[in-house]
Design a protein around this motif. Sequence first.
Motif, short mmCIF file in Angstrom:
data_model
loop_
_atom_site.label_atom_id
_atom_site.label_comp_id
_atom_site.label_asym_id
_atom_site.label_seq_id
_atom_site.Cartn_x
_atom_site.Cartn_y
_atom_site.Cartn_z
N GLU A 90 2.31 -10.28 25.65
CA GLU A 90 2.35 -11.58 26.34
C GLU A 90 3.71 -12.28 26.17
O GLU A 90 4.29 -12.27 25.09
CB GLU A 90 1.27 -12.50 25.74
CG GLU A 90 -0.14 -12.05 25.95
CD GLU A 90 -0.67 -12.46 27.32
OE1 GLU A 90 0.07 -13.09 28.09
OE2 GLU A 90 -1.84 -12.11 27.60
N ASP A 91 4.17 -12.95 27.23
CA ASP A 91 5.40 -13.75 27.14
C ASP A 91 5.33 -14.78 26.02
O ASP A 91 6.31 -15.04 25.34
CB ASP A 91 5.62 -14.49 28.47
CG ASP A 91 6.31 -13.59 29.48
OD1 ASP A 91 6.58 -12.42 29.13
OD2 ASP A 91 6.59 -14.06 30.59
N ALA A 92 4.15 -15.35 25.86
CA ALA A 92 3.98 -16.40 24.85
C ALA A 92 4.39 -15.91 23.47
O ALA A 92 4.98 -16.64 22.68
CB ALA A 92 2.53 -16.88 24.82
N TYR A 93 4.10 -14.63 23.20
CA TYR A 93 4.47 -14.08 21.90
C TYR A 93 5.99 -14.10 21.74
O TYR A 93 6.51 -14.47 20.69
CB TYR A 93 3.95 -12.65 21.77
CG TYR A 93 4.46 -11.94 20.54
CD1 TYR A 93 3.88 -12.16 19.31
CD2 TYR A 93 5.54 -11.07 20.62
CE1 TYR A 93 4.36 -11.54 18.17
CE2 TYR A 93 6.03 -10.44 19.49
CZ TYR A 93 5.44 -10.67 18.27
OH TYR A 93 5.92 -10.06 17.16
N ASP A 96 7.40 -17.57 21.36
CA ASP A 96 7.10 -18.03 20.02
C ASP A 96 8.11 -17.44 19.02
O ASP A 96 8.64 -18.12 18.16
CB ASP A 96 5.69 -17.58 19.66
CG ASP A 96 5.14 -18.39 18.52
OD1 ASP A 96 5.28 -19.63 18.58
OD2 ASP A 96 4.60 -17.79 17.58
N GLY A 505 7.53 -24.69 26.95
CA GLY A 505 6.67 -23.52 27.01
C GLY A 505 6.40 -23.00 28.41
O GLY A 505 5.92 -21.89 28.57
#
Length: 597
Positions: A90-93, A96, A505
């Motif tokens: 995931e991009d979020a990872y 982060d 984000g």
Amino acid sequence: MNNINQILFPYVVQAVSQVFSVELTEQSIQFQETRKEFEGDATLVVFPITKFVKQSPEQLGNAIGEYLVQHCPVVQQYNVVKGFLNLVIEDAYWLDAFDTMLKGQEWGWELQNSKPRIMVEYSSPNTNKPLHLGHLRNNFLGYSVAEILKAAGHKVTKVQIINDRGIHICKSMYAWQASGKNDTPESTGLKGDKLVGQYYVAFDQQYKAEIAELIQNGMSKEEAENKAPSMLAAQDMLRKWEDGDEAVTSLWRMMNQWVYAGFEVTYRNMGVDFDKLYFESETYLKGKEEVEKGLSKGVFFKKDDGSTWIDLTNEGLDEKAVLRKDGTAMYITQDIGTAILRFEDFPDTAAQIYTVGNEQEYHFKVLFKILAKLGWNQSDACHHLSYGMVELPEGKMKSREGTVVDADDLMDSMKDESRLMAEEQGKLDGLTTEEKDLTYHKIGMAALKYFLLRVDPKKNMMFNPQESIDFNGNTGPFIQYGYVRTQAILRKANWNTGVDMVLNGEVKMGGEERNLIKLLFAYPQFLSESAKKYDPSIMAAFAYELTKTFNVFYQHCNILREENVDVKTFRLNLTSLTGQCIQSSMSLLGIQMPEKM
RNA sequence: GGCACCGUAGCUCAAUUGGAUAGAGCAUCUGACUACGGAUCAGAAGGUUUGGGGUUCGACUCCCUACGGUGUCACCA
């Protein structure tokens, strides 16, 4: 370091256990980087698991992939190619991860002085002749390994042993005296090491001439070599030196001082330094003492003629002499003394690393065995950082045949070359003469250091003077240029680190940005591998890869021209962190970054 | 001769330590928005990994063997 593999690991164990009711061993779970022709950020090699689960690699891969997508929050999708399970994270990872990198102080480096002391020896020249290309590889390598170990958290002590006594220096001394000219560095304008080196060559010429003459008069070659007057005179000087003869020792002291002054200039140019110097003239007696102690403990034995030996035939080595029959010290004697002295000087030393050419591998095997038998090399605390020779296109370097590449000359010519190149570009206009000069120096040294450090230390390497001054492609200046560009962009954006670092984000990443973040996030792994293997070429490869990845990003993404403020901020942050990491990884190779070039 | 290390594109070097179609740079050829710094980027071509055997799902990598290169085998350093 919480890299992606460590996050995935327990989920893979869980997947196989849930779906197939089989418990996997740690070894059977192998991750690797996803090849760039496939989609994914991490790849599980499925083959080893087929040993535990009787299914085809494809079926197994699909089953695990399916489980991970459902249960592991960072896994977005998967695909299976042959026995390889590619996972898209995931991009979020990654965002982060990017955030934690930005917040860290010096991303990539470990907490300073958090690990045991390691002593790194390098350089260790003889004092009878100037430094050459081979010494450059030695110094750059040793210095770099020391810096890498520091960055990896170790306490580090940089040392060298100066071989300031022995027949070699007596040869120069004799030739200087025999010439009767009383030349000094001041009177000749020569660097001290160069002057002394000239007399070493002069000695050799005279010696050869004498041998030829003696042979002509009917003497055998061996006899002539032993009876040549110049050699007898040099040996006489060595004896007098050992006896403390006033005239000889003061001559010795004077000529060594000249050499040190010359070396000092060369070291400053190279950008290397030392925490403590050891002199052979001060450690060889210690070596003799330690041998005496070992003799009484039965580690060594005496032969009938009075010479002292150690028997290493049980270790697969030979018998080795450690003291001559006249009781004088040998090369290995002083090495024993120096090693023990260092352990005594720095009792918290966990390891000693010797940066010395591979032609001495046997010597160090013997030395380390001896130290172990004397009780000073527990759990292999001593390590020979062995490196290959630097070869020239026309063959080997031979100091006596004048085919050496002198260290000072080479560094000067690299600097000249970078000056020519920079003047052509004309981007340094506006800088002072001193600033320009410093920049030429940085670029020239980057070319040279990178050229010597990017190859695996243990391998012999080819030094082609014409090719080494290439500033394009996989070179130091290419990387510097990448860094300079990051700084130019940040300057133009009035970027202030720490002020503008607001990440939103919502930012959608492209492939170029993602690749850059992934590589930056892997920095600590490159560093720890480099430290573990004492291999700067790993850091060199990282810096090069990082620069190339940034160039691709730069070429495909607008930074300053980007209109969406969030995206622009994100990209500026990325530029800033990249610049910082290029600089810090290159500093571990002893290479400095210019601000303009 | 014994031992150690090495042999990968024309050249200089890689290859996550047994993993996918062996990757980069240089040199050669072809392209890129009137350069956010072109010392850049995109692409083409270039390989029986020195030869031969073996081990296995899989070998540049491990084993055997031949050939070639380097180092070493001092009471030199």
